[in-house]
Design an enzyme around this catalytic site. Structure first.
Site, PDB file in Angstrom:
ATOM      1  N   HIS A  17      34.063  30.036  43.369  1.00 22.56           N
ATOM      2  CA  HIS A  17      34.915  30.585  41.981  1.00 22.56           C
ATOM      3  C   HIS A  17      35.999  31.666  42.660  1.00 22.56           C
ATOM      4  CE1 HIS A  17      34.855  33.445  38.120  1.00 22.56           C
ATOM      5  NE2 HIS A  17      36.031  33.703  39.024  1.00 22.56           N
ATOM      6  N   HIS A  19      39.829  31.126  42.295  1.00 19.92           N
ATOM      7  CA  HIS A  19      41.381  31.090  41.471  1.00 19.92           C
ATOM      8  C   HIS A  19      42.284  30.511  42.039  1.00 19.92           C
ATOM      9  CE1 HIS A  19      40.043  33.561  37.590  1.00 19.92           C
ATOM     10  NE2 HIS A  19      39.067  33.736  38.754  1.00 19.92           N
ATOM     11  N   GLU A 202      32.102  40.546  33.341  1.00 20.98           N
ATOM     12  CA  GLU A 202      32.753  41.435  34.843  1.00 20.98           C
ATOM     13  C   GLU A 202      33.798  42.456  34.092  1.00 20.98           C
ATOM     14  OE1 GLU A 202      36.943  39.030  35.820  1.00 20.98           O
ATOM     15  OE2 GLU A 202      36.958  39.844  37.842  1.00 20.98           O
TER      16      GLU A 202
HETATM   17  O1  LIG Z   1      38.285  38.037  38.297  1.00 23.54           O
HETATM   18  C1  LIG Z   1      39.261  37.444  37.583  1.00 23.54           C
HETATM   19  N1  LIG Z   1      38.741  37.486  36.105  1.00 23.54           N
HETATM   20  C2  LIG Z   1      39.084  36.736  34.967  1.00 23.54           C
HETATM   21  N2  LIG Z   1      40.602  36.589  35.600  1.00 23.54           N
HETATM   22  C3  LIG Z   1      41.074  36.092  36.652  1.00 23.54           C
HETATM   23  C4  LIG Z   1      40.741  37.029  37.589  1.00 23.54           C
HETATM   24  N3  LIG Z   1      40.881  36.411  39.144  1.00 23.54           N
HETATM   25  C5  LIG Z   1      41.826  35.746  38.399  1.00 23.54           C
HETATM   26  N4  LIG Z   1      41.872  35.270  37.282  1.00 23.54           N
HETATM   27  C6  LIG Z   1      43.848  34.795  36.171  1.00 23.54           C
HETATM   28  O2  LIG Z   1      43.665  35.758  35.287  1.00 23.54           O
HETATM   29  C7  LIG Z   1      44.791  35.174  34.835  1.00 23.54           C
HETATM   30  C8  LIG Z   1      45.091  35.662  33.653  1.00 23.54           C
HETATM   31  O3  LIG Z   1      43.955  35.601  32.568  1.00 23.54           O
HETATM   32  C9  LIG Z   1      43.981  33.209  34.127  1.00 23.54           C
HETATM   33  O4  LIG Z   1      44.962  32.469  35.217  1.00 23.54           O
HETATM   34  C10 LIG Z   1      42.592  34.136  35.378  1.00 23.54           C
HETATM   35  O5  LIG Z   1      42.638  32.648  36.017  1.00 23.54           O
END
Ligand SMILES: O=c1[nH]cnc2c1ncn2[C@@H]1O[C@H](CO)[C@@H](O)[C@H]1O
Length: 341
Positions: A17, A19, A202
């Site tokens: 996990h 990004h 979350e």
């Molecule tokens: O912790 C997290 N939770 C949800 N989305 C996240 C998180 N970190 C990064 N993103 C990113 O936020 C963007 C906007 O929706 C998405 O690109 C997602 O991958």
């Protein structure tokens, strides 16, 4: 703790996990900011950047995240970012990573889908060749952008179908973004052979996790920490072996939890819920996968063997092939054996 830190540093690991844009190091952010000077609020100076990455709440985090997304203007930026993520992962002895990539955000900002996918694939091949790390993609819907972004993410996934693509996700805010509306898109992605890995629980309660399972066919849950509020759900996750991708420091920094000592990871593990430990957006949260392993070791009271078990769990819960899992697990076992003799 120093011994354990060294053990963690050398431990072969899988990251499930993390990004894409959220992995941009301060050096890469500075490089991108310099390329596109004068048109971004994102500071290039490391100290100012660290301050910029102090989040008031989850909504503020998403706002800042998207301002960093704005720095990525062309396929060369995408390639650079992705390749450098491979370098950083390999430095931490990560052998395999499932990277959550949001093609919609870049395509909306003018990068053609084909060029975007070509850039990440090029970086994937380069990262394997140069750093020995295997990257795989989870294409996620940015929840705040609603159904049009779901439609477009699915289209890109199915039409471009880059070789590294293995799963379909849903990120961004949960408040005001109910999961069930995305069912048709997940149905199609799953029918096309992609794994279902939505974020849920979350920033909202266990109901969102139930929705992710029942409506979106979730095979793993991004975060899912709210499961700790629902005994029935924890039993279900344990029985069905649906793992949670837990990212402790992220939860602290987005203020999903008030204090690490209150983090539910211990409760989840005690209830038999399968988990992996992950870093989410490491530079933005001032962390790394190594640090998350150390945090988890503290919260769970783990020794070297316990930490090696965390690494084995991540491999088990990954979407690696049977052979890929066996190989990486054997590497972890050998490392542990060598370290303890
Ligand atoms: O912790 C997290 N939770 C949800 N989305 C996240 C998180 N970190 C990064 N993103 C990113 O936020 C963007 C906007 O929706 C998405 O690109 C997602 O991958």
């Amino acid at each position: 703790m120093t011994d354990l830190t060294a053990f963690i540093a050398g431990l072969p690991k899988a990251e499930l996990h993390v990004h894409h844009v959220g992995s941009a190091s301060p050096r890469i952010v500075a490089e991108l900011a310099a390329r596109h000077e004068g048109s971004s609020p994102v500071p290039a100076d490391p100290a100012a950047l660290a301050e910029y990455f102090e989040f008031r709440d989850f909504a503020h985090f998403i706002e800042i995240y998207l301002s960093v997304v704005d720095l990525i203007r062309d396929a060369a930026d995408v390639r650079l970012l992705t390749y450098e993520i491979g370098r950083e992962l390999s430095r931490q002895q990560v052998r395999y990573a499932e990277l959550t990539v949001t093609p919609y955000s870049s395509v909306r900002r003018g990068i053609p889908a084909g060029a975007f996918c070509e850039a990440i694939e090029d970086a994937r091949v380069g990262a394997r060749r140069d750093f020995g790390v295997d990257l795989a993609w989870c294409f996620d819907i940015p929840g705040e952008a609603g159904l049009p972004s779901a439609e477009e993410t699915l289209r890109i996934a199915l039409e471009e179908r880059p070789d590294g693509l293995i799963s379909f996700g849903l990120g961004g805010p949960e408040i005001g973004v109910p999961r069930p509306q995305f069912k048709p898109y997940f149905d199609k992605a799953r029918a096309a052979g992609l794994h279902s890995v939505p974020h849920a629980g979350e920033t909202t309660g266990p109901g969102t996790i139930w929705d992710a399972i029942r409506e979106l066919g979730a095979e793993r849950i991004g975060h899912g920490i709210a499961a700790a509020q629902d005994e029935g759900l924890m039993s279900y996750l344990a029985e069905q072996q649906i793992p949670l991708e837990v990212c402790p420091t992220s939860n602290l920094r987005t203020r999903a939890v008030a204090d690490l000592a209150e983090h539910p990871i211990g409760k989840l593990v005690a209830a038999g819920v399968p988990i992996s430990v992950n870093s989410d957006d490491p530079p933005m949260f001032g962390t790394s996968l190594e640090r998350e392993y150390a945090v988890a070791a503290t919260l769970l009271g783990l020794d070297q063997h316990g930490v090696a078990d965390l690494a084995r769990a991540a491999v088990r819960h990954s979407f690696l092939s049977f052979d890929g899992k066996a190989k990486l697990t054997a590497e972890i076992d050998a490392y542990e054996a060598a370290a303890t003799h």
